[in-house]
Design an enzyme around this catalytic site. Structure first.
Site, PDB file in Angstrom:
ATOM      1  CE  LYS A 104      49.148  34.185  53.715  1.00 50.55           C
ATOM      2  NZ  LYS A 104      48.250  33.090  53.323  1.00 50.55           N
ATOM      3  CG  ASP A 128      48.798  29.058  53.205  1.00 54.43           C
ATOM      4  OD1 ASP A 128      48.435  28.723  54.344  1.00 54.43           O
ATOM      5  OD2 ASP A 128      48.820  30.244  52.812  1.00 54.43           O
TER       6      ASP A 128
HETATM    7  P1  NAP Z   1      42.743  36.870  47.004  1.00 54.75           P
HETATM    8  O1  NAP Z   1      44.169  36.889  46.618  1.00 54.75           O
HETATM    9  O2  NAP Z   1      42.047  38.143  47.341  1.00 54.75           O
HETATM   10  O3  NAP Z   1      41.935  36.163  45.766  1.00 54.75           O
HETATM   11  C1  NAP Z   1      40.552  36.095  45.816  1.00 54.75           C
HETATM   12  C2  NAP Z   1      40.046  35.291  44.603  1.00 54.75           C
HETATM   13  O4  NAP Z   1      38.670  35.048  44.805  1.00 54.75           O
HETATM   14  C3  NAP Z   1      40.205  36.010  43.267  1.00 54.75           C
HETATM   15  O5  NAP Z   1      40.563  35.069  42.292  1.00 54.75           O
HETATM   16  C4  NAP Z   1      38.792  36.556  43.033  1.00 54.75           C
HETATM   17  O6  NAP Z   1      38.453  36.650  41.658  1.00 54.75           O
HETATM   18  C5  NAP Z   1      37.952  35.480  43.636  1.00 54.75           C
HETATM   19  N1  NAP Z   1      36.650  35.942  44.121  1.00 54.75           N
HETATM   20  C6  NAP Z   1      36.408  36.882  45.083  1.00 54.75           C
HETATM   21  N2  NAP Z   1      35.091  37.010  45.284  1.00 54.75           N
HETATM   22  C7  NAP Z   1      34.480  36.144  44.428  1.00 54.75           C
HETATM   23  C8  NAP Z   1      33.127  35.831  44.143  1.00 54.75           C
HETATM   24  N3  NAP Z   1      32.139  36.443  44.803  1.00 54.75           N
HETATM   25  N4  NAP Z   1      32.862  34.884  43.220  1.00 54.75           N
HETATM   26  C9  NAP Z   1      33.854  34.265  42.553  1.00 54.75           C
HETATM   27  N5  NAP Z   1      35.178  34.525  42.769  1.00 54.75           N
HETATM   28  C10 NAP Z   1      35.475  35.456  43.690  1.00 54.75           C
HETATM   29  O7  NAP Z   1      42.477  35.906  48.241  1.00 54.75           O
HETATM   30  P2  NAP Z   1      43.372  34.662  48.740  1.00 54.75           P
HETATM   31  O8  NAP Z   1      44.380  35.122  49.707  1.00 54.75           O
HETATM   32  O9  NAP Z   1      43.808  33.895  47.547  1.00 54.75           O
HETATM   33  O10 NAP Z   1      42.271  33.833  49.601  1.00 54.75           O
HETATM   34  C11 NAP Z   1      41.181  33.207  48.962  1.00 54.75           C
HETATM   35  C12 NAP Z   1      40.330  32.483  50.001  1.00 54.75           C
HETATM   36  O11 NAP Z   1      41.060  31.404  50.578  1.00 54.75           O
HETATM   37  C13 NAP Z   1      39.877  33.366  51.154  1.00 54.75           C
HETATM   38  O12 NAP Z   1      38.549  33.020  51.497  1.00 54.75           O
HETATM   39  C14 NAP Z   1      40.828  32.970  52.272  1.00 54.75           C
HETATM   40  O13 NAP Z   1      40.256  33.198  53.557  1.00 54.75           O
HETATM   41  C15 NAP Z   1      40.992  31.482  51.988  1.00 54.75           C
HETATM   42  N6  NAP Z   1      42.214  30.906  52.553  1.00 54.75           N
HETATM   43  C16 NAP Z   1      42.083  29.899  53.455  1.00 54.75           C
HETATM   44  C17 NAP Z   1      43.210  29.302  53.980  1.00 54.75           C
HETATM   45  C18 NAP Z   1      43.056  28.172  54.961  1.00 54.75           C
HETATM   46  O14 NAP Z   1      44.023  27.842  55.649  1.00 54.75           O
HETATM   47  N7  NAP Z   1      41.894  27.564  55.059  1.00 54.75           N
HETATM   48  C19 NAP Z   1      44.494  29.736  53.587  1.00 54.75           C
HETATM   49  C20 NAP Z   1      44.594  30.762  52.647  1.00 54.75           C
HETATM   50  C21 NAP Z   1      43.438  31.344  52.143  1.00 54.75           C
HETATM   51  P3  NAP Z   1      38.968  37.855  40.702  1.00 54.75           P
HETATM   52  O15 NAP Z   1      40.344  37.496  40.280  1.00 54.75           O
HETATM   53  O16 NAP Z   1      37.985  37.836  39.611  1.00 54.75           O
HETATM   54  O17 NAP Z   1      38.898  39.116  41.550  1.00 54.75           O
END
Ligand code: NAP
Length: 287
Positions: free
Chosen positions: A76, A112
């Protein structure tokens, strides 16, 4: 917000997902259902594209029958530099989840952000107030950008505070450490962190935090595997309205499809296809 051709497509169309891994994606079933519903000849293929192959994969999009592609992990952000143009959403958020072919040019879009707003609309109604976004990754960036444009005052809460501060310095909103958040003021809580992903017993917040949300608060969990996350159980137990991320997934797909084809296929077509594909699978499966 979405750039589309605003006319029905006529010839056969080919759309893709480029991701690594690409297996288990719900995008093919959603977009195939949309092609069928729209009566358009088209196909959607999920391709595993490792990072080093992204430029070649994108080159293949420049000619018909390709109409565009979805991008997911890990492409992305890398795709930004490979586009001929970016929409304001993709530029501000710093992530492209949808590539649209315009002639031989590739336009980077982010569906998104508007997809989240479409998904939230039935949950929040017309009132706006304070919203807490959990997380500071790509999904949180899209949420913060979209919610502020929609009139919410956004607080960003992340376990690594420095990442939340970097995000708000760029996109606006206020970064607050989890222990300092005035949860009583948050009419909306959006989980944009990975907490709970494939882990039914993990929540990004404690029961006490959820109980402190005001009456009538809405809780939206972007996670949809498992369908019933711990956060959703906590929210419903406290009497809040709550929904998982499948509606956002369907809404972003609908907007991508609209941009590629000009066909405005109803949300339920995408949602039903995704739900049907999820049902036979065990909860906790990898995304
Ligand atoms: P990302 O860039 O890897 O960011 C992950 C974030 O989650 C970081 O801020 C991380 O904190 C935090 N995190 C990870 N594990 C955690 C825990 N156990 N407790 C608290 N915070 C935690 O991921 P992303 O692409 O932004 O995606 C995030 C989520 O959104 C995923 O579950 C993804 O599947 C979902 N999503 C869904 C859609 C949809 O259409 N429904 C679209 C996009 C994303 P740190 O900064 O401290 O590491």
């Amino acid at each position: 917000m979405t750039t589309g051709p605003h006319r029905p497509a006529t010839g056969p169309l080919q759309a893709y997902l480029f991701a690594d891994p690409a297996a288990h994606s719900l995008s093919p079933v959603m977009h195939r259902a949309a092609f069928l519903h729209a009566g358009l000849p088209g196909e959607y293929e999920a391709r595993r594209v490792p990072p080093e192959d992204l430029p070649a994969a994108l080159r293949g999009l420049r000619v018909p029958p390709a109409c565009g592609a979805n991008l997911s992990l890990p492409h992305k952000e890398a795709a930004l530099a490979l586009m001929d143009g970016l929409t304001p959403a993709a530029r501000a958020i710093g992530a492209v989840n949808t590539v649209i072919r315009r002639g031989e040019d590739l336009i980077g879009e982010n569906t998104d952000a508007p997809g989240l707003l479409d998904a939230l609309a039935p949950l929040t109604g017309p009132d706006r107030g304070q919203a807490a976004v959990l997380g500071a990754g790509g999904a949180a960036r899209a949420a913060v950008w979209a919610l502020q444009r929609d009139g919410w005052a956004v607080t960003v809460v992340n376990r690594t505070l420095a990442r939340a501060e970097a995000l708000t310095a760029e996109l606006g909103g206020t970064a607050v450490a989890p222990a300092e958040v005035p949860w009583e003021n948050m009419a909306l809580l959006v989980n944009a962190s990975s907490a709970g992903l494939s882990r039914p017993d993990e929540s990004p917040v404690t029961d006490e935090v959820v109980a402190r949300l005001p009456a009538g608060a809405a809780v939206y969990d972007m996670v949809y595997r498992p369908a019933e996350t711990r956060l959703l159980r906590q929210a419903r137990a406290a009497g809040h309205r709550a929904e998982n991320g499948l509606s956002m997934l369907a809404a972003q797909a609908r907007l991508s499809f609209l941009a590629w084809t000009g066909a405005d296929v109803p949300l339920h077509v995408f949602l039903n296809a995704a739900q049907a594909a999820l049902e036979p699978h065990a909860q906790g499966e990898a995304p």
